[in-house]
Design a protein around this motif. Structure first.
Motif, PDB file in Angstrom:
ATOM      1  N   CYS A 147      45.855  49.357  47.495  1.00  0.00           N
ATOM      2  CA  CYS A 147      46.143  47.948  47.780  1.00  0.00           C
ATOM      3  C   CYS A 147      45.449  47.585  49.092  1.00  0.00           C
ATOM      4  O   CYS A 147      44.717  46.608  49.165  1.00  0.00           O
ATOM      5  CB  CYS A 147      47.657  47.739  47.879  1.00  0.00           C
ATOM      6  SG  CYS A 147      48.100  46.039  48.221  1.00  0.00           S
ATOM      7  N   ARG A 183      38.098  48.990  45.469  1.00  0.00           N
ATOM      8  CA  ARG A 183      38.837  47.867  46.030  1.00  0.00           C
ATOM      9  C   ARG A 183      39.637  48.329  47.258  1.00  0.00           C
ATOM     10  O   ARG A 183      39.941  49.520  47.410  1.00  0.00           O
ATOM     11  CB  ARG A 183      39.784  47.221  45.021  1.00  0.00           C
ATOM     12  CG  ARG A 183      40.908  48.104  44.503  1.00  0.00           C
ATOM     13  CD  ARG A 183      42.170  47.288  44.167  1.00  0.00           C
ATOM     14  NE  ARG A 183      42.834  46.804  45.365  1.00  0.00           N
ATOM     15  CZ  ARG A 183      43.519  45.681  45.463  1.00  0.00           C
ATOM     16  NH1 ARG A 183      43.664  44.916  44.425  1.00  0.00           N
ATOM     17  NH2 ARG A 183      44.094  45.346  46.604  1.00  0.00           N
ATOM     18  N   LYS A 217      45.584  41.268  54.724  1.00  0.00           N
ATOM     19  CA  LYS A 217      46.622  41.197  53.706  1.00  0.00           C
ATOM     20  C   LYS A 217      47.460  39.930  53.841  1.00  0.00           C
ATOM     21  O   LYS A 217      47.768  39.496  54.946  1.00  0.00           O
ATOM     22  CB  LYS A 217      47.545  42.422  53.793  1.00  0.00           C
ATOM     23  CG  LYS A 217      46.856  43.746  53.532  1.00  0.00           C
ATOM     24  CD  LYS A 217      46.170  43.801  52.174  1.00  0.00           C
ATOM     25  CE  LYS A 217      47.132  43.746  51.000  1.00  0.00           C
ATOM     26  NZ  LYS A 217      46.379  43.753  49.710  1.00  0.00           N
ATOM     27  N   HIS A 273      49.283  44.234  39.665  1.00  0.00           N
ATOM     28  CA  HIS A 273      50.091  43.125  40.163  1.00  0.00           C
ATOM     29  C   HIS A 273      50.796  42.405  39.014  1.00  0.00           C
ATOM     30  O   HIS A 273      51.846  41.805  39.201  1.00  0.00           O
ATOM     31  CB  HIS A 273      49.230  42.152  40.977  1.00  0.00           C
ATOM     32  CG  HIS A 273      48.696  42.779  42.227  1.00  0.00           C
ATOM     33  ND1 HIS A 273      47.525  43.497  42.253  1.00  0.00           N
ATOM     34  CD2 HIS A 273      49.208  42.854  43.481  1.00  0.00           C
ATOM     35  CE1 HIS A 273      47.330  43.984  43.462  1.00  0.00           C
ATOM     36  NE2 HIS A 273      48.336  43.609  44.233  1.00  0.00           N
ATOM     37  N   GLU A 282      45.464  49.502  41.150  1.00  0.00           N
ATOM     38  CA  GLU A 282      45.698  50.106  42.462  1.00  0.00           C
ATOM     39  C   GLU A 282      46.028  51.592  42.303  1.00  0.00           C
ATOM     40  O   GLU A 282      46.844  51.982  41.461  1.00  0.00           O
ATOM     41  CB  GLU A 282      46.824  49.360  43.187  1.00  0.00           C
ATOM     42  CG  GLU A 282      46.362  47.971  43.592  1.00  0.00           C
ATOM     43  CD  GLU A 282      47.348  47.173  44.425  1.00  0.00           C
ATOM     44  OE1 GLU A 282      46.932  46.144  44.990  1.00  0.00           O
ATOM     45  OE2 GLU A 282      48.533  47.560  44.513  1.00  0.00           O
ATOM     46  N   ASP A 332      52.349  47.790  48.656  1.00  0.00           N
ATOM     47  CA  ASP A 332      52.377  47.939  47.185  1.00  0.00           C
ATOM     48  C   ASP A 332      52.395  49.386  46.678  1.00  0.00           C
ATOM     49  O   ASP A 332      51.929  49.646  45.548  1.00  0.00           O
ATOM     50  CB  ASP A 332      51.170  47.199  46.559  1.00  0.00           C
ATOM     51  CG  ASP A 332      51.402  45.686  46.505  1.00  0.00           C
ATOM     52  OD1 ASP A 332      52.491  45.236  46.893  1.00  0.00           O
ATOM     53  OD2 ASP A 332      50.486  44.973  46.068  1.00  0.00           O
ATOM     54  N   GLN A 385      53.734  50.254  43.085  1.00  0.00           N
ATOM     55  CA  GLN A 385      52.999  50.021  41.831  1.00  0.00           C
ATOM     56  C   GLN A 385      51.717  50.853  41.730  1.00  0.00           C
ATOM     57  O   GLN A 385      50.994  50.750  40.737  1.00  0.00           O
ATOM     58  CB  GLN A 385      52.670  48.530  41.669  1.00  0.00           C
ATOM     59  CG  GLN A 385      51.630  48.012  42.656  1.00  0.00           C
ATOM     60  CD  GLN A 385      51.477  46.492  42.615  1.00  0.00           C
ATOM     61  OE1 GLN A 385      52.378  45.790  42.194  1.00  0.00           O
ATOM     62  NE2 GLN A 385      50.335  45.984  43.044  1.00  0.00           N
TER      63      GLN A 385
HETATM   64 MN    MN Z   1      48.439  44.962  46.094  1.00  0.00          MN
END
Ligand code: MN
Ligand code: PEP
Length: 338
Positions: free
Chosen positions: A101, A125, A130, A271, A297, A308, A311
């Motif tokens: 993330c 990525r 943020k 997400h 992610e 994050d 996830q």
């Molecule tokens: Mn994220």
């Protein structure tokens, strides 16, 4: 309003028209299409304007747009491939965009880049500025994060993407990333979209959690109408009343955008779902849905992630998913060939 010229009109003809538009305060751009040159003009013409521009030498027709967007549609262009160089093309084959993330340290971003590149991932990525709900949460490493992301990607012959939150940082993004991400929270930041539309930098535009599909495509139209043709759509779900998932991701939006638009479509189940157990299955389904790729992610130690982590896929799960995606890509490709 769009002024349409035949593809082979001379530069002088175009200049005559754009000079008059500029002198009359109309914001416009010039877009060479497959069959026509289009001059989208912001705002409506009066009857008098219509008559005047229709009679200009070289004008084929003037479109009053009935669909709220035009440049994102297949009427304008059949297919867009965003070419990032070194063989990385979005919209031509299936592309996996992966990474944490947030960029958290030099060591961690280099480690994940190395791991991902070994499984064939070419797009790294990592968030650097943020947009957090709480001002007390980790806000990202800023420009230093962009630099680290870029050098980790380059070390492994990868391209990189990060989210912009403030137009004042544009120079750093132009320097360090291959694709600028406009995140869900900024999909309707029209000032930002207008500014980015004047660059040629590829933009991955995410759908806002509260936007209709039409509003999402209109935001993409902002980018195209300013002259940036390198636009990628990313579906990441919308808010719903169902607390079983972080968001509600409608996988039918992939064929929907592909039906309407020539732009590449990426699905972001991280997400969109927020639950690692379900993310691989939905990412894999993106191949069959006709998406141009997924964004997921990944973190080597989700429990210590600065954003994050809940996830993030652990590398083992990611690699298994990536393997199945490759098999599915081969299968779907072979089916299409036969
Ligand atoms: Mn994220
Ligand atoms: C992200 O991709 O890191 C992100 C913040 O996503 P979204 O804008 O979709 O919430």
């Amino acid at each position: 309003m769009i002024i349409v010229l035949k593809k082979d009109e001379q530069a002088e003809t175009i200049r005559n028209i754009t000079d008059v538009l500029a002198n009359n305060g109309f914001t416009h751009s010039v877009l060479p299409g497959a069959k026509y040159i289009l001059i989208p003009v912001l705002g409506d013409f009066t009857t008098e304007d219509l008559g005047r521009f229709r009679s200009f030498k070289g004008v084929h027709k003037i479109l009053k747009i009935s669909a709220p967007y035009y440049l994102v549609t297949k009427e304008f262009r059949e297919k867009t491939v965003v070419d990032l160089g070194d063989g990385v093309r979005i919209g031509d084959g299936f592309c996996t965009i992966a990474g944490p993330c947030s960029v958290e340290s030099e060591e961690s971003i280099r480690e994940i880049a190395s791991l991902l590149s070994k499984s064939g991932v070419r797009m790294l990525r990592g968030g650097t500025f943020k947009l957090r709900s709480s001002p007390y949460s980790f806000q990202g490493m800023g420009v230093e994060g962009l630099r680290l992301l870029n050098s980790a990607a380059r070390e492994h012959n990868m391209k990189c993407i990060s989210e912009i939150s403030d137009i004042r940082n544009i120079d750093s993004f132009m320097e360090y990333v291959d694709v600028i991400q406009v995140g869900a929270r900024n999909m309707q930041n029209y000032a930002l979209l207008k500014e980015l539309s004047t660059t040629k930098k590829p933009i991955l535009l995410k759908r806002s959690p509260s936007a209709t599909a039409e509003e999402f495509l209109l935001s993409a139209e902002y980018l195209l109408s300013g002259g940036n043709e390198n636009v990628i759509l990313c579906e990441r779900g919308i808010k719903s009343f169902d607390s079983a998932f972080r968001n509600d991701i409608n996988i039918a939006s992939v064929p929907h955008y592909k039906h309407i638009s020539h732009l590449p479509v990426i699905l972001d189940p991280s997400h969109g779902i927020g639950v690692p157990t379900y993310i691989p299955a939905v990412a894999e389904s993106a191949v069959v849905l006709g998406a141009d790729g997924v964004m997921v992610e990944v973190h080597t130690d989700p429990s210590s992630a600065l954003s994050d982590g809940f996830q993030a896929l652990i590398p083992e799960k990611f690699l298994a998913m990536q393997k199945r995606i490759s098999q599915l890509v081969d299968f779907v490709h072979n089916q299409m060939d036969s």
